[in-house]
Design an enzyme around this catalytic site. Structure first.
Site, PDB file in Angstrom:
ATOM      1  N   GLN A   1       2.288   3.081  -5.481  1.00 41.18           N
ATOM      2  CA  GLN A   1       1.454   2.404  -6.468  1.00 41.18           C
ATOM      3  C   GLN A   1       0.311   1.631  -5.816  1.00 41.18           C
ATOM      4  O   GLN A   1      -0.820   1.664  -6.296  1.00 41.18           O
ATOM      5  CB  GLN A   1       2.312   1.444  -7.302  1.00 41.18           C
ATOM      6  CG  GLN A   1       3.221   2.124  -8.314  1.00 41.18           C
ATOM      7  CD  GLN A   1       2.454   2.811  -9.437  1.00 41.18           C
ATOM      8  OE1 GLN A   1       1.307   2.488  -9.727  1.00 41.18           O
ATOM      9  NE2 GLN A   1       3.102   3.784 -10.061  1.00 41.18           N
TER      10      GLN A   1
ATOM     11  N   SER B   1       2.463  -3.144   9.754  1.00 38.47           N
ATOM     12  CA  SER B   1       2.621  -2.150   8.697  1.00 38.47           C
ATOM     13  C   SER B   1       1.941  -0.837   9.076  1.00 38.47           C
ATOM     14  O   SER B   1       0.793  -0.820   9.524  1.00 38.47           O
ATOM     15  CB  SER B   1       2.022  -2.665   7.385  1.00 38.47           C
ATOM     16  OG  SER B   1       1.989  -1.639   6.414  1.00 38.47           O
TER      17      SER B   1
ATOM     18  N   GLU C   1      14.845   6.270 -15.264  1.00 37.12           N
ATOM     19  CA  GLU C   1      14.988   6.741 -13.888  1.00 37.12           C
ATOM     20  C   GLU C   1      16.424   7.177 -13.591  1.00 37.12           C
ATOM     21  O   GLU C   1      16.653   8.225 -12.973  1.00 37.12           O
ATOM     22  CB  GLU C   1      14.598   5.624 -12.917  1.00 37.12           C
ATOM     23  CG  GLU C   1      13.128   5.250 -12.927  1.00 37.12           C
ATOM     24  CD  GLU C   1      12.841   3.972 -12.168  1.00 37.12           C
ATOM     25  OE1 GLU C   1      11.659   3.688 -11.929  1.00 37.12           O
ATOM     26  OE2 GLU C   1      13.801   3.245 -11.811  1.00 37.12           O
TER      27      GLU C   1
ATOM     28  N   GLU D   1      13.150  -4.570  -4.091  1.00 37.12           N
ATOM     29  CA  GLU D   1      14.172  -5.240  -3.297  1.00 37.12           C
ATOM     30  C   GLU D   1      13.604  -6.192  -2.249  1.00 37.12           C
ATOM     31  O   GLU D   1      14.323  -7.042  -1.717  1.00 37.12           O
ATOM     32  CB  GLU D   1      15.083  -4.204  -2.615  1.00 37.12           C
ATOM     33  CG  GLU D   1      14.425  -3.357  -1.537  1.00 37.12           C
ATOM     34  CD  GLU D   1      13.770  -2.089  -2.068  1.00 37.12           C
ATOM     35  OE1 GLU D   1      13.566  -1.153  -1.276  1.00 37.12           O
ATOM     36  OE2 GLU D   1      13.460  -2.043  -3.290  1.00 37.12           O
TER      37      GLU D   1
ATOM     38  N   HIS E   1       5.577  -3.720 -11.999  1.00 35.58           N
ATOM     39  CA  HIS E   1       6.887  -3.439 -12.601  1.00 35.58           C
ATOM     40  C   HIS E   1       7.531  -4.787 -12.908  1.00 35.58           C
ATOM     41  O   HIS E   1       7.369  -5.744 -12.146  1.00 35.58           O
ATOM     42  CB  HIS E   1       7.732  -2.626 -11.622  1.00 35.58           C
ATOM     43  CG  HIS E   1       9.125  -2.305 -12.088  1.00 35.58           C
ATOM     44  ND1 HIS E   1       9.439  -2.072 -13.408  1.00 35.58           N
ATOM     45  CD2 HIS E   1      10.287  -2.155 -11.408  1.00 35.58           C
ATOM     46  CE1 HIS E   1      10.730  -1.795 -13.514  1.00 35.58           C
ATOM     47  NE2 HIS E   1      11.269  -1.855 -12.308  1.00 35.58           N
TER      48      HIS E   1
ATOM     49  N   SER F   1       0.893   1.211   7.082  1.00 32.60           N
ATOM     50  CA  SER F   1      -0.098   1.531   6.051  1.00 32.60           C
ATOM     51  C   SER F   1      -1.487   0.971   6.368  1.00 32.60           C
ATOM     52  O   SER F   1      -2.468   1.341   5.729  1.00 32.60           O
ATOM     53  CB  SER F   1       0.356   0.984   4.692  1.00 32.60           C
ATOM     54  OG  SER F   1       1.551   1.604   4.275  1.00 32.60           O
TER      55      SER F   1
ATOM     56  N   TYR G   1       0.847  -1.200   0.000  1.00 29.85           N
ATOM     57  CA  TYR G   1       0.000   0.000   0.000  1.00 29.85           C
ATOM     58  C   TYR G   1       0.880   1.247   0.000  1.00 29.85           C
ATOM     59  O   TYR G   1       0.643   2.197   0.716  1.00 29.85           O
ATOM     60  CB  TYR G   1      -0.933  -0.011   1.219  1.00 29.85           C
ATOM     61  CG  TYR G   1      -2.126   0.912   1.089  1.00 29.85           C
ATOM     62  CD1 TYR G   1      -3.197   0.588   0.265  1.00 29.85           C
ATOM     63  CD2 TYR G   1      -2.176   2.105   1.803  1.00 29.85           C
ATOM     64  CE1 TYR G   1      -4.288   1.434   0.155  1.00 29.85           C
ATOM     65  CE2 TYR G   1      -3.278   2.957   1.703  1.00 29.85           C
ATOM     66  CZ  TYR G   1      -4.331   2.621   0.871  1.00 29.85           C
ATOM     67  OH  TYR G   1      -5.415   3.459   0.759  1.00 29.85           O
TER      68      TYR G   1
ATOM     69  N   SER H   1      11.670  32.864 -24.670  1.00 25.37           N
ATOM     70  CA  SER H   1      12.198  33.962 -25.489  1.00 25.37           C
ATOM     71  C   SER H   1      13.180  33.437 -26.531  1.00 25.37           C
ATOM     72  O   SER H   1      13.723  32.333 -26.407  1.00 25.37           O
ATOM     73  CB  SER H   1      12.911  34.977 -24.608  1.00 25.37           C
ATOM     74  OG  SER H   1      14.120  34.430 -24.086  1.00 25.37           O
TER      75      SER H   1
ATOM     76  N   GLU I   1      16.293  29.756 -10.445  1.00 23.62           N
ATOM     77  CA  GLU I   1      16.701  29.545 -11.829  1.00 23.62           C
ATOM     78  C   GLU I   1      16.931  28.082 -12.177  1.00 23.62           C
ATOM     79  O   GLU I   1      16.681  27.667 -13.315  1.00 23.62           O
ATOM     80  CB  GLU I   1      17.969  30.353 -12.134  1.00 23.62           C
ATOM     81  CG  GLU I   1      17.785  31.858 -12.074  1.00 23.62           C
ATOM     82  CD  GLU I   1      16.739  32.362 -13.061  1.00 23.62           C
ATOM     83  OE1 GLU I   1      16.546  31.733 -14.120  1.00 23.62           O
ATOM     84  OE2 GLU I   1      16.091  33.391 -12.768  1.00 23.62           O
TER      85      GLU I   1
END
Length: 338
Positions: free
Chosen positions: A27, A50, A194, A83, A107, A52, A24, A251, A226
């Site tokens: 993603q 957890s 990445e 990992e 992933h 979460s 959780y 510009s 900047e």
């Protein structure tokens, strides 16, 4: 390139089925909440203790242990950190994946580099949104969506792609486009982007620019504006319509400097280093290095993270952002909730 949209996917595939989202984090919370709002029955799997759990339960999600979710869900989606995924998969998920079930990943890292080995007879797919989870959730709530990549690794049931497309539709990706790819292509291009551009390359470039101006005697506040603050303005123009769109808005002086000086900063030596980084990804060298770093307690990761947090540009940035309270209005990342 094959691209699918909402019309090509059917959420009816989830009728009578349960989707279990393991994890959780960035993603995981987006997948679980978007699926829930799309009318899908969702479970969240978390390890004991957890932090979460309270966040997920506060959103009305049912939270169980990882093993209980793996046993109950028809489709199990892993959104865990790369990992730790292999260890958790072996200890809490693998034994519960029976023939004909579906295993999804957000992933391709762990499949591509052989960190997990799904049991025979299990359907394996990937739905990888092309954006952080907090963006996936924010755009879904606006009726929009982040594009996603979809791939199939194993398809014993013959309908894994259709199931993956339904999942992608459930998290909102079908609103903008679901692109078919492979686990290898997604993993290697994602890691390269990445490291060389989006995170590693960009932050190193901004930091180097900040340091160059400050070392030359300019005020840190000017250097921050900047080289860091205005980056969002430029990226927004590129995001909206490409590099040419950005050049149209700046510009002539800025555009001439862009065209003639940019290639001096990112020159052939930089490209050569990018090719080395890509090779390290392709050969698995980076994956092995990262997994070894994790097993060692992340000493390099933690030291470099602290070093970055203590950089003067972070202190200057906090000071300047405090003068612009509107920046925190409707912020995407709220650590108390997601």
């Amino acid at each position: 390139m094959k691209v699918y949209y909402d019309k090509d996917a059917d959420l009816a595939r989830f009728e009578g089925r349960t989707v279990g989202v393991i994890g959780y984090g960035s993603q995981g919370h987006a997948h679980a909440l978007n699926l829930k709002d799309s009318g899908v029955k969702v479970l969240v799997g978390l390890r004991p203790g957890s932090s979460s759990r309270a966040k997920a339960e506060a959103e009305g999600l049912r939270v169980l242990s990882v093993s209980d979710v793996a046993a109950e869900a028809d489709i199990v989606m892993l959104t865990l950190p790369d990992e730790t995924m292999g260890e958790i998969f072996e200890s809490d998920v693998a034994e519960h994946l029976k023939q004909g079930r579906y295993l999804g990943l957000a992933h391709g890292f762990n499949i591509h580099f052989g960190c997990i080995h799904p049991p025979e007879g299990v359907n394996v797919f990937m739905v990888a949104p092309k954006g952080p989870g907090h963006i996936v959730r924010a755009l879904y709530k606006k009726g929009q969506g982040v594009p996603a990549l979809v791939a199939v690794d194993r398809d014993p049931s013959g309908d894994t792609l259709e199931t993956a497309l339904a999942y992608a539709k459930g998290i909102g990706a079908g609103r903008s486009g679901i692109i078919e790819t492979s686990f290898r292509e997604e993993t290697e291009t994602d890691l390269f982007g990445e490291q060389a551009v989006l995170c590693g390359g960009l932050t190193a470039l901004m930091q180097a620019g900040f340091e160059t101006l400050v070392d030359a005697g300019y005020a840190p506040e000017m250097a921050y504006f900047e080289c860091i603050h205005e980056m969002k303005l430029i990226i927004d123009f590129i995001y909206e319509g490409g590099i040419s769109n950005m050049r149209y808005t700046i510009s002539n002086t800025a555009q001439y400097g862009d065209l003639t000086r940019g290639p001096r900063v990112v020159d052939e030596q930089v490209k050569s280093e990018m090719r080395k980084i890509l090779s390290e990804i392709q050969t698995g060298e980076f994956a092995r290095e990262w997994l070894l770093e994790t097993r060692s307690g992340k000493p390099v990761f933690n030291a470099l993270t602290r070093q970055g947090e203590e950089h003067p540009l972070e202190a200057v940035g906090r000071q300047l952002r405090s003068l612009m309270p509107f920046l925190s209005e409707g912020k995407l990342v709220d650590r108390s909730r997601n």
